[in-house]
Design a protein around this motif. Sequence first.
Motif, PDB file in Angstrom:
ATOM      1  N   HIS A   1     -42.798  -8.344 -64.672  1.00 54.63           N
ATOM      2  CA  HIS A   1     -43.791  -8.571 -63.986  1.00 54.63           C
ATOM      3  C   HIS A   1     -44.255  -7.106 -63.601  1.00 54.63           C
ATOM      4  O   HIS A   1     -45.737  -6.766 -63.648  1.00 54.63           O
ATOM      5  N   MET A   2     -43.683  -6.094 -63.058  1.00 57.96           N
ATOM      6  CA  MET A   2     -44.024  -4.934 -62.609  1.00 57.96           C
ATOM      7  C   MET A   2     -44.515  -4.232 -63.778  1.00 57.96           C
ATOM      8  O   MET A   2     -45.393  -3.293 -63.566  1.00 57.96           O
ATOM      9  N   GLU A   3     -44.107  -4.282 -64.885  1.00 59.43           N
ATOM     10  CA  GLU A   3     -44.493  -3.486 -66.255  1.00 59.43           C
ATOM     11  C   GLU A   3     -45.974  -3.902 -66.567  1.00 59.43           C
ATOM     12  O   GLU A   3     -46.896  -3.211 -66.752  1.00 59.43           O
ATOM     13  N   ALA A   4     -46.327  -5.102 -66.206  1.00 59.29           N
ATOM     14  CA  ALA A   4     -47.634  -5.750 -66.741  1.00 59.29           C
ATOM     15  C   ALA A   4     -48.312  -5.206 -65.934  1.00 59.29           C
ATOM     16  O   ALA A   4     -49.500  -4.692 -66.069  1.00 59.29           O
ATOM     17  N   TRP A   5     -48.295  -4.901 -64.375  1.00 60.56           N
ATOM     18  CA  TRP A   5     -48.846  -4.473 -63.089  1.00 60.56           C
ATOM     19  C   TRP A   5     -49.193  -3.111 -63.516  1.00 60.56           C
ATOM     20  O   TRP A   5     -50.260  -2.410 -63.648  1.00 60.56           O
ATOM     21  N   ASP A   6     -48.089  -2.313 -64.019  1.00 63.67           N
ATOM     22  CA  ASP A   6     -48.284  -0.891 -64.225  1.00 63.67           C
ATOM     23  C   ASP A   6     -49.226  -0.690 -65.565  1.00 63.67           C
ATOM     24  O   ASP A   6     -50.088   0.301 -65.540  1.00 63.67           O
ATOM     25  N   LYS A   7     -49.257  -1.687 -66.461  1.00 63.49           N
ATOM     26  CA  LYS A   7     -50.271  -1.479 -67.608  1.00 63.49           C
ATOM     27  C   LYS A   7     -51.772  -1.555 -67.206  1.00 63.49           C
ATOM     28  O   LYS A   7     -52.498  -0.745 -67.606  1.00 63.49           O
ATOM     29  N   LEU A   8     -51.714  -2.595 -66.335  1.00 62.90           N
ATOM     30  CA  LEU A   8     -53.263  -2.907 -65.768  1.00 62.90           C
ATOM     31  C   LEU A   8     -53.733  -1.832 -65.048  1.00 62.90           C
ATOM     32  O   LEU A   8     -54.787  -1.282 -64.960  1.00 62.90           O
ATOM     33  N   TYR A   9     -52.785  -1.183 -63.932  1.00 65.29           N
ATOM     34  CA  TYR A   9     -53.030   0.112 -63.372  1.00 65.29           C
ATOM     35  C   TYR A   9     -53.500   1.400 -64.173  1.00 65.29           C
ATOM     36  O   TYR A   9     -54.539   1.942 -64.050  1.00 65.29           O
ATOM     37  N   ALA A  10     -52.753   1.349 -65.321  1.00 60.05           N
ATOM     38  CA  ALA A  10     -52.950   2.599 -66.145  1.00 60.05           C
ATOM     39  C   ALA A  10     -54.425   2.251 -66.863  1.00 60.05           C
ATOM     40  O   ALA A  10     -55.008   3.382 -67.039  1.00 60.05           O
ATOM     41  N   LYS A  11     -54.562   0.973 -67.377  1.00 60.49           N
ATOM     42  CA  LYS A  11     -55.976   0.655 -67.947  1.00 60.49           C
ATOM     43  C   LYS A  11     -57.177   0.970 -67.016  1.00 60.49           C
ATOM     44  O   LYS A  11     -57.948   1.815 -67.516  1.00 60.49           O
ATOM     45  N   ALA A  12     -56.890   0.742 -65.890  1.00 54.98           N
ATOM     46  CA  ALA A  12     -57.918   0.913 -64.885  1.00 54.98           C
ATOM     47  C   ALA A  12     -58.183   2.552 -64.656  1.00 54.98           C
ATOM     48  O   ALA A  12     -59.328   2.890 -64.754  1.00 54.98           O
ATOM     49  N   GLU A  13     -57.293   3.124 -64.674  1.00 58.93           N
ATOM     50  CA  GLU A  13     -57.315   4.645 -64.353  1.00 58.93           C
ATOM     51  C   GLU A  13     -57.966   5.481 -65.578  1.00 58.93           C
ATOM     52  O   GLU A  13     -58.699   6.252 -65.373  1.00 58.93           O
ATOM     53  N   LYS A  14     -57.547   4.794 -66.826  1.00 55.63           N
ATOM     54  CA  LYS A  14     -58.359   5.457 -68.047  1.00 55.63           C
ATOM     55  C   LYS A  14     -59.913   5.126 -68.008  1.00 55.63           C
ATOM     56  O   LYS A  14     -60.635   5.976 -68.495  1.00 55.63           O
ATOM     57  N   GLU A  15     -60.125   4.224 -67.691  1.00 56.29           N
ATOM     58  CA  GLU A  15     -61.553   3.700 -67.586  1.00 56.29           C
ATOM     59  C   GLU A  15     -62.460   4.488 -66.515  1.00 56.29           C
ATOM     60  O   GLU A  15     -63.436   4.835 -66.502  1.00 56.29           O
ATOM     61  N   LYS A  16     -61.726   4.634 -65.436  1.00 56.42           N
ATOM     62  CA  LYS A  16     -62.351   5.469 -64.328  1.00 56.42           C
ATOM     63  C   LYS A  16     -62.455   6.878 -64.722  1.00 56.42           C
ATOM     64  O   LYS A  16     -63.356   7.600 -64.443  1.00 56.42           O
TER      65      LYS A  16
END
Length: 170
Positions: A13-28
């Motif tokens: 579950h932590m890995e999934a959240w990490d992926k989401l955060y990384a995706k959001a940072e790339k978009e920003k």
Amino acid sequence: MSWGGGPKKRSGHMEAWDKLYAKAEKEKSGMKIENPQDTLRKMYDKLVQPALNKRGANVPLPTEESLETEAEEKSKAKAKKLEKQKKEEKKKAKKDKAKQKKKEATSKAKKKKKNKKSKKKESSSSSSDGDGSSSGGSSSSSSAASSSAKKEEKSTKVAAVAAAAAAAAA
């Protein structure tokens, strides 16, 4: 109370959240482009067009030209599709009309056949009522009349089918 100091069992579950955060940072940060066509258009307007305008050239964005041609091709394709549908509808209407004419011709032939049968029954019943003594002679003449009636019916059917075929061909 502590249950043990080991790693958590739900580390997935932590890995999934990490992926989401990384995706959001790339978009920003702009590494991932949401609308590439719009981004190219903005870049062209900001960087390329001013330099071309200084030199007196007015060149549109290459992708705009391709979009215009695609739109023209789509409209042509739609027009062809509409023409094809109209032709199919005309063919279908023509076939339906031919079927209807054929049904009318066969129904007319059936009506004629019924009328002939009823007339023959009336004539045969009136002739048998008047001539009771010679029953043997009347049966042979009635069989000859029925065979000629059958021949007439066949010729009427053939004529009806030929008329329907001629109507369909026209």
